[in-house]
Each structure stands twice: as C-alpha cells, then as structure tokens.
Design an enzyme around this catalytic site. Structure first.
Site, PDB file in Angstrom:
ATOM      1  N   SER A 125      -1.035   3.140 -11.093  1.00 20.91           N
ATOM      2  CA  SER A 125      -2.320   2.727 -11.724  1.00 20.91           C
ATOM      3  C   SER A 125      -3.809   2.950 -12.396  1.00 20.91           C
ATOM      4  CB  SER A 125      -2.856   3.371  -9.652  1.00 20.91           C
ATOM      5  OG  SER A 125      -3.929   2.747  -9.752  1.00 20.91           O
ATOM      6  N   ALA A 126      -3.753   2.498 -13.016  1.00 19.00           N
ATOM      7  CA  ALA A 126      -4.775   2.830 -13.450  1.00 19.00           C
ATOM      8  C   ALA A 126      -5.967   4.187 -13.513  1.00 19.00           C
ATOM      9  CB  ALA A 126      -6.116   1.696 -14.373  1.00 19.00           C
ATOM     10  N   TYR A 150      -4.797   9.049  -2.521  1.00 19.29           N
ATOM     11  CA  TYR A 150      -3.378   8.123  -3.306  1.00 19.29           C
ATOM     12  C   TYR A 150      -3.779   7.949  -4.687  1.00 19.29           C
ATOM     13  CZ  TYR A 150      -2.046   3.331  -5.042  1.00 19.29           C
ATOM     14  OH  TYR A 150      -1.827   2.407  -5.705  1.00 19.29           O
ATOM     15  N   LYS A 154      -0.219   9.349  -7.375  1.00 18.47           N
ATOM     16  CA  LYS A 154       0.178   8.672  -8.615  1.00 18.47           C
ATOM     17  C   LYS A 154       0.397   9.700  -9.692  1.00 18.47           C
ATOM     18  CE  LYS A 154       0.803   4.857  -7.388  1.00 18.47           C
ATOM     19  NZ  LYS A 154       1.945   4.087  -6.473  1.00 18.47           N
ATOM     20  N   PHE A 179      -3.399  -2.472 -13.485  1.00 19.74           N
ATOM     21  CA  PHE A 179      -5.441  -2.002 -13.862  1.00 19.74           C
ATOM     22  C   PHE A 179      -5.458  -2.948 -12.424  1.00 19.74           C
ATOM     23  CE2 PHE A 179      -7.174  -0.253 -16.768  1.00 19.74           C
ATOM     24  CZ  PHE A 179      -5.959   0.322 -17.454  1.00 19.74           C
ATOM     25  N   LEU A 201     -10.819  -6.836  -3.176  1.00 14.84           N
ATOM     26  CA  LEU A 201     -11.627  -7.548  -3.732  1.00 14.84           C
ATOM     27  C   LEU A 201     -11.531  -8.957  -2.631  1.00 14.84           C
ATOM     28  CD1 LEU A 201     -14.910  -8.427  -4.006  1.00 14.84           C
ATOM     29  CD2 LEU A 201     -13.600  -8.694  -6.650  1.00 14.84           C
ATOM     30  N   GLY A 295     -16.616   6.649  -4.477  1.00 14.83           N
ATOM     31  CA  GLY A 295     -15.653   6.866  -5.182  1.00 14.83           C
ATOM     32  C   GLY A 295     -15.587   5.868  -6.023  1.00 14.83           C
TER      33      GLY A 295
HETATM   34  P1  NAD Z   1       2.253  -3.761  -1.187  1.00  9.78           P
HETATM   35  O1  NAD Z   1       2.500  -2.455   0.368  1.00  9.78           O
HETATM   36  O2  NAD Z   1       2.758  -4.615  -0.512  1.00  9.78           O
HETATM   37  O3  NAD Z   1       4.135  -2.810  -1.689  1.00  9.78           O
HETATM   38  C1  NAD Z   1       4.930  -1.215  -1.157  1.00  9.78           C
HETATM   39  C2  NAD Z   1       5.953  -1.766  -0.438  1.00  9.78           C
HETATM   40  O4  NAD Z   1       6.495  -0.146  -0.144  1.00  9.78           O
HETATM   41  C3  NAD Z   1       5.749  -2.011   1.399  1.00  9.78           C
HETATM   42  O5  NAD Z   1       6.629  -3.703   1.360  1.00  9.78           O
HETATM   43  C4  NAD Z   1       6.077  -1.161   1.839  1.00  9.78           C
HETATM   44  O6  NAD Z   1       6.523  -1.825   2.861  1.00  9.78           O
HETATM   45  C5  NAD Z   1       7.182  -0.582   1.286  1.00  9.78           C
HETATM   46  N1  NAD Z   1       7.306   0.814   1.534  1.00  9.78           N
HETATM   47  C6  NAD Z   1       6.021   2.037   1.917  1.00  9.78           C
HETATM   48  N2  NAD Z   1       6.451   3.355   1.557  1.00  9.78           N
HETATM   49  C7  NAD Z   1       7.679   3.109   1.816  1.00  9.78           C
HETATM   50  C8  NAD Z   1       9.129   3.458   2.560  1.00  9.78           C
HETATM   51  N3  NAD Z   1       9.143   4.957   2.671  1.00  9.78           N
HETATM   52  N4  NAD Z   1      10.263   3.314   2.034  1.00  9.78           N
HETATM   53  C9  NAD Z   1      10.845   2.041   1.851  1.00  9.78           C
HETATM   54  N5  NAD Z   1       9.605   0.988   1.837  1.00  9.78           N
HETATM   55  C10 NAD Z   1       8.518   1.188   2.005  1.00  9.78           C
HETATM   56  O7  NAD Z   1       1.818  -2.979  -2.242  1.00  9.78           O
HETATM   57  P2  NAD Z   1       2.231  -3.677  -3.453  1.00  9.78           P
HETATM   58  O8  NAD Z   1       0.164  -4.126  -4.127  1.00  9.78           O
HETATM   59  O9  NAD Z   1       3.107  -5.057  -3.941  1.00  9.78           O
HETATM   60  O10 NAD Z   1       2.199  -1.847  -4.779  1.00  9.78           O
HETATM   61  C11 NAD Z   1       3.151  -2.054  -5.261  1.00  9.78           C
HETATM   62  C12 NAD Z   1       2.996  -0.964  -5.691  1.00  9.78           C
HETATM   63  O11 NAD Z   1       2.054  -0.642  -6.862  1.00  9.78           O
HETATM   64  C13 NAD Z   1       2.818   1.063  -4.978  1.00  9.78           C
HETATM   65  O12 NAD Z   1       3.626   2.147  -5.460  1.00  9.78           O
HETATM   66  C14 NAD Z   1       1.138   0.522  -5.326  1.00  9.78           C
HETATM   67  O13 NAD Z   1       0.711   2.074  -5.158  1.00  9.78           O
HETATM   68  C15 NAD Z   1       1.204   0.679  -6.922  1.00  9.78           C
HETATM   69  N6  NAD Z   1      -0.309  -0.252  -7.231  1.00  9.78           N
HETATM   70  C16 NAD Z   1      -0.594  -1.341  -6.399  1.00  9.78           C
HETATM   71  C17 NAD Z   1      -2.155  -1.741  -7.103  1.00  9.78           C
HETATM   72  C18 NAD Z   1      -2.257  -2.938  -6.783  1.00  9.78           C
HETATM   73  O14 NAD Z   1      -3.593  -3.639  -6.496  1.00  9.78           O
HETATM   74  N7  NAD Z   1      -1.958  -3.572  -5.598  1.00  9.78           N
HETATM   75  C19 NAD Z   1      -2.209  -1.122  -8.058  1.00  9.78           C
HETATM   76  C20 NAD Z   1      -1.799  -0.143  -8.338  1.00  9.78           C
HETATM   77  C21 NAD Z   1      -0.549   1.164  -7.933  1.00  9.78           C
HETATM   78  C1  UD1 Z   2      -8.979  -0.227  -6.121  1.00 13.29           C
HETATM   79  C2  UD1 Z   2      -8.547   0.917  -5.756  1.00 13.29           C
HETATM   80  C3  UD1 Z   2      -7.618   1.915  -7.121  1.00 13.29           C
HETATM   81  C4  UD1 Z   2      -6.153   1.360  -6.986  1.00 13.29           C
HETATM   82  C5  UD1 Z   2      -6.722  -0.748  -6.900  1.00 13.29           C
HETATM   83  C6  UD1 Z   2      -5.205  -1.070  -6.988  1.00 13.29           C
HETATM   84  C7  UD1 Z   2     -10.959   2.298  -4.933  1.00 13.29           C
HETATM   85  C8  UD1 Z   2     -11.829   2.941  -4.664  1.00 13.29           C
HETATM   86  N1  UD1 Z   2      -9.519   2.172  -5.773  1.00 13.29           N
HETATM   87  O1  UD1 Z   2      -9.302  -0.407  -7.407  1.00 13.29           O
HETATM   88  O2  UD1 Z   2      -7.437   3.036  -6.752  1.00 13.29           O
HETATM   89  O3  UD1 Z   2      -5.490   1.547  -7.748  1.00 13.29           O
HETATM   90  O4  UD1 Z   2      -7.525  -0.631  -5.874  1.00 13.29           O
HETATM   91  O5  UD1 Z   2      -5.051  -1.353  -6.073  1.00 13.29           O
HETATM   92  O6  UD1 Z   2     -10.368   1.539  -3.729  1.00 13.29           O
HETATM   93  N2  UD1 Z   2     -15.342  -5.262  -3.635  1.00 13.29           N
HETATM   94  C9  UD1 Z   2     -16.136  -6.008  -3.442  1.00 13.29           C
HETATM   95  N3  UD1 Z   2     -16.486  -6.149  -1.938  1.00 13.29           N
HETATM   96  C10 UD1 Z   2     -15.196  -5.693  -1.488  1.00 13.29           C
HETATM   97  C11 UD1 Z   2     -14.347  -5.279  -1.876  1.00 13.29           C
HETATM   98  C12 UD1 Z   2     -14.519  -4.880  -2.933  1.00 13.29           C
HETATM   99  O7  UD1 Z   2     -17.498  -5.866  -3.722  1.00 13.29           O
HETATM  100  O8  UD1 Z   2     -15.385  -5.653  -0.039  1.00 13.29           O
HETATM  101  C13 UD1 Z   2     -16.061  -4.467  -5.518  1.00 13.29           C
HETATM  102  C14 UD1 Z   2     -15.516  -3.272  -5.585  1.00 13.29           C
HETATM  103  O9  UD1 Z   2     -16.789  -2.049  -5.428  1.00 13.29           O
HETATM  104  C15 UD1 Z   2     -14.959  -3.216  -7.171  1.00 13.29           C
HETATM  105  C16 UD1 Z   2     -13.924  -4.127  -7.242  1.00 13.29           C
HETATM  106  O10 UD1 Z   2     -14.368  -5.169  -5.989  1.00 13.29           O
HETATM  107  O11 UD1 Z   2     -15.781  -3.456  -7.743  1.00 13.29           O
HETATM  108  C17 UD1 Z   2     -12.219  -4.700  -7.016  1.00 13.29           C
HETATM  109  O12 UD1 Z   2     -12.216  -3.700  -5.438  1.00 13.29           O
HETATM  110  P1  UD1 Z   2     -10.963  -2.859  -5.565  1.00 13.29           P
HETATM  111  O13 UD1 Z   2     -10.495  -4.329  -5.301  1.00 13.29           O
HETATM  112  O14 UD1 Z   2     -10.926  -2.712  -4.254  1.00 13.29           O
HETATM  113  O15 UD1 Z   2     -10.113  -2.650  -6.173  1.00 13.29           O
HETATM  114  P2  UD1 Z   2     -10.489  -1.263  -7.577  1.00 13.29           P
HETATM  115  O16 UD1 Z   2     -11.916  -1.050  -6.816  1.00 13.29           O
HETATM  116  O17 UD1 Z   2     -11.117  -1.713  -9.267  1.00 13.29           O
END
Ligand code: NAD
Ligand code: UD1
Length: 341
Positions: A125-126, A150, A154, A179, A201, A295
């Site tokens: 993650s970023a 969290y 990462k 991102f 968001l 945060g």
């Molecule tokens: P998600 O929660 O939809 O997917 C994660 C999956 O992992 C889920 O299906 C969950 O059930 C499974 N899981 C968790 N722990 C497990 C375990 N111990 N054994 C088996 N399965 C398990 O989330 P996502 O948005 O698809 O994210 C996928 C990955 O990318 C995660 O590692 C997350 O931290 C990372 N990531 C996500 C974002 C984002 O914004 N969605 C941003 C940066 C990084």
């Molecule tokens: C969040 C995580 C980041 C993670 C990323 C992807 C935090 C502080 N950071 O990023 O670690 O890698 O998700 O999963 O949670 N916002 C609102 N109202 C809302 C929800 C969000 O105004 O109800 C704003 C937030 O302040 C932010 C933007 O929308 O400025 C995006 O928020 P969000 O989708 O939660 O992502 P990040 O915070 O950027």
C-alpha cells in the site's frame, strides 16, 4: 500457461484480478477464509470469464492446509492478498492485525519454500511511504513511519519478503503499492462489498446513493489543498487488476525484489469525487463537512513511471469510469453478495 494461486482471492481486489488473469490466459486457483468476503465473488468471476477457478475454503495461516493445496496443484506464482485492511480497527485490535497479516505471509513463504515456488506478488500500500515523504511518492524513497498497525503490517511484510529474497537469490518478488482502488468490474457482477459501515470514501458514497446511509461526512475542509478537502490518487480496480497481470508476467521472468506503485499519478479531492459521481450518475449525494479524521494526510499520489517502464502498465480508466462502475455495481447489488448467498 502458468498457474497463479490467489491467497485471499475472494476479496475485492482478488476477484477482479482473477477475472483479468483468466482473460489473459492464466490458470487461477484461490483460497480464502471468507472473513471479509463471500465465495459468490469467485463464482461471479467464473461467470464473467466462462472459465473455472478452483476455490479452497482455507485459512492462509494454516501451513498444513496450504501444503495440501500446493500438493494438489502445480503452482507457478502466488499473489498474496490475504489480510485484514481496516485502518481504524487495526488501531483498536493491533494484535489481531499483526497475527493475521504477518502469519499469512510467513505461512505462504514457508509453503512456497517447501514446494519450490519462487514467484510472489504482494498487495502492499501507498501507506508504507508514511507521511514525511514528499509527493508524488516514488519507489526509490525509503519507507516512512506508518500511522497505524495496518500500515506497519504492510511495511513489515515488505521487509520480510526482502529478507527472504536476500537469503534466496532465486526468489522473485514484486511489491505492489496500491494507491486508492475504487470502482467495480464494468459488468456490475463483482465489486467492493464492505461489512457494516464503510470506512472508505467510494463505498460510503454508493451506499448514500442507494439509500442505505443518509449522508456522507467529508472529513475536514480546512486542508491546504485547492478546495480544502484531501486529495488522493484513485485508481479503477480493473486497471489495478490488469497491473497484477503485468506483474505476474514480470515476476515469472525475473529474480530479486521490485516495489512498484499502482496509481494513476493524478489526485482528486473528496469534493471532486462527489461532484463526478453526481454528474456521471445523475444522483444527488447528501454530504456535510465534519472534523478531520485522525491519521489522514492532506494529499498523496503516485509517481507512476516505474510501473510503465518495468511492467509496461499504465492506468487507462477515467474518474468518470470509476464513478459509473461503482454505482452500476451498487445498484445491481444493493446488499453486495449477501443477496446471492
Ligand atoms: P478484501 O478484504 O476484500 O480482501 C482480502 C481477502 O483476504 C478477503 O477475502 C479475506 O476474507 C481474506 N483473508 C484475510 N485474512 C485471511 C486469512 N488468514 N486466510 C484466508 N483469507 C484471508 O480486501 P481488498 O481490498 O481486496 O485488499 C486485498 C489486499 O490488498 C489486502 O491485503 C489489503 O490490505 C491490500 N490493499 C488494499 C487496498 C484497498 O484500498 N482496497 C489498498 C492497499 C492495499
Ligand atoms: C485508506 C487508508 C490507507 C489504505 C487505503 C486503501 C486511512 C487513514 N488510510 O486510505 O492506509 O492504504 O485506505 O485501503 O484510513 N473520506 C471522507 N469521508 C468518508 C470516508 C473518507 O471524507 O466517509 C475521505 C478521507 O478523509 C480521505 C478520502 O476520503 O481524504 C479517501 O479516504 P479512504 O477511502 O478511507 O482512503 P484513504 O484514507 O486515502
């Protein structure tokens, strides 16, 4: 064609990646314990592609179970999505986050070692850039100080993978630093399906649009940005998924470790997202301004050059595509996958 094992493959990003890998000709196997997902997402990925995915109900921490899966299948590469991802919850339950996110990594690496599997891609993650690095974030920057457990999971997982690759020069690792992934597959059949009140968001906006939540709270409008709200690098989840296909092509052909940003390089503010969503979809989003969220930092976005040069990948979809596809998914599935379970 090579076979890719998706750990946590039923999740939001995993299910979209499964579709793109299958369409690129890869075989896909997935395992998930469904702690934050449903097997329905994988069935839908099969419907979209007309191909099959062998899906295991398994905890990735369970090395015995993993060994069984690696025994049954000839796995060429692993993509490690399996993790807990709620930032706020990670501050309340740090041990749960460290236990799950670090143990999944260690169990996967041990099993890969046992079966001689050398190629792994990690969902980073970023957030690992912390808050002190200047924007845009570039992969040559050092990892920063994370603001929550969290984020530390990462950063730590990146370190573990780097150490493993140092000890075994035949290992090939790509650390994908996402991102802000939003949107859904254009079919509307798979998408983001958060449990409870969304933290992020876009799912909050789509739930307001569908009538499940009354009003979006915009966290802060006094940031040093053009309209006072935070700016982020939003990326369409299908573009992100295609980035995984390119990373798979790459990881199978190389050794060593590469960190790669997956972003568009263009930031948008919270208000710009709300405005685009309303315009593209013809719906009103009720919102009010609230205090800043702990945060949050004012702005971050990717330098996306390395992904283009190393992986030959660039994000193609627009903000309008992201808003349209997010709404298309939510409209067709007001209760996510729960309606089909
Ligand atoms: P998600 O929660 O939809 O997917 C994660 C999956 O992992 C889920 O299906 C969950 O059930 C499974 N899981 C968790 N722990 C497990 C375990 N111990 N054994 C088996 N399965 C398990 O989330 P996502 O948005 O698809 O994210 C996928 C990955 O990318 C995660 O590692 C997350 O931290 C990372 N990531 C996500 C974002 C984002 O914004 N969605 C941003 C940066 C990084
Ligand atoms: C969040 C995580 C980041 C993670 C990323 C992807 C935090 C502080 N950071 O990023 O670690 O890698 O998700 O999963 O949670 N916002 C609102 N109202 C809302 C929800 C969000 O105004 O109800 C704003 C937030 O302040 C932010 C933007 O929308 O400025 C995006 O928020 P969000 O989708 O939660 O992502 P990040 O915070 O950027």
């Amino acid at each position: 064609m090579a076979t890719v094992f998706l750990a946590g493959g039923a999740g939001y990003i995993g299910s979209h990646t499964a579709v793109e890998l299958l369409e690129a000709g890869y075989e896909v196997i997935a395992a998930d314990n469904f702690c934050n997902s449903s097997p329905e997402s994988v069935r839908r990925a099969e419907q979209i592609t007309g191909k099959t995915i062998r899906l295991y109900d398994a905890d990735i921490r369970d090395t015995r179970r993993l060994a069984g899966i690696f025994q049954e299948n000839r796995i060429d590469a692993v993509i490690h999505f399996a993790g807990l991802k709620a930032v706020g919850e990670s501050a309340e339950k740090p041990l749960l986050y460290y236990r799950n996110n670090i143990d999944t990594t260690l169990s996967l690496l041990e099993t890969m070692q046992q079966f001689g599997v050398k190629h792994v891609i990690f969902s980073s993650s970023a957030t690992v850039y912390g808050s002190e690095n200047p924007i845009p974030y570039t992969e040559t920057m050092r990892r920063g100080v994370c603001s929550n457990p969290y984020g530390w999971t990462k950063a730590m997982t990146e370190q573990i993978l780097e150490d493993a690759a140092k000890a075994d020069p035949s290992l090939s690792v790509v650390l994908l630093r996402y991102f802000n992934p939003i949107g859904a597959h254009p079919s509307g059949m798979i998408g983001e399906d958060p449990c409870g009140i969304p933290n992020n968001l876009m799912p909050y906006i789509t739930q307001v649009a569908v009538g499940k939540r009354e009003c979006l709270t915009v966290f802060g409008n006094d940031y040093p940005t053009p309209d006072g709200t935070c700016r982020r690098d939003y990326i369409h989840v299908t573009d992100l998924a295609k980035g995984h296909v390119k990373a798979t092509d790459y990881v199978l052909q190389h050794t060593g470790v590469e960190a790669v940003n997956l972003g568009t390089g263009t930031p948008y503010s919270v208000l710009e997202i709300v405005e685009a969503f309303e315009r593209v979809n013809g719906v009103k989003i009720a919102y009010r301004f609230g205090p800043r969220r702990a945060g949050d930092i004012p702005e971050f976005y990717a330098n996306a050059d390395k992904a283009r040069e190393l992986l030959h990948w660039t994000a193609e979809k627009t903000l309008d595509d992201m808003c349209r596809d997010a709404w298309n998914w939510q409209k067709q599935n007001p209760n996510g996958f729960r309606d089909s379970e």
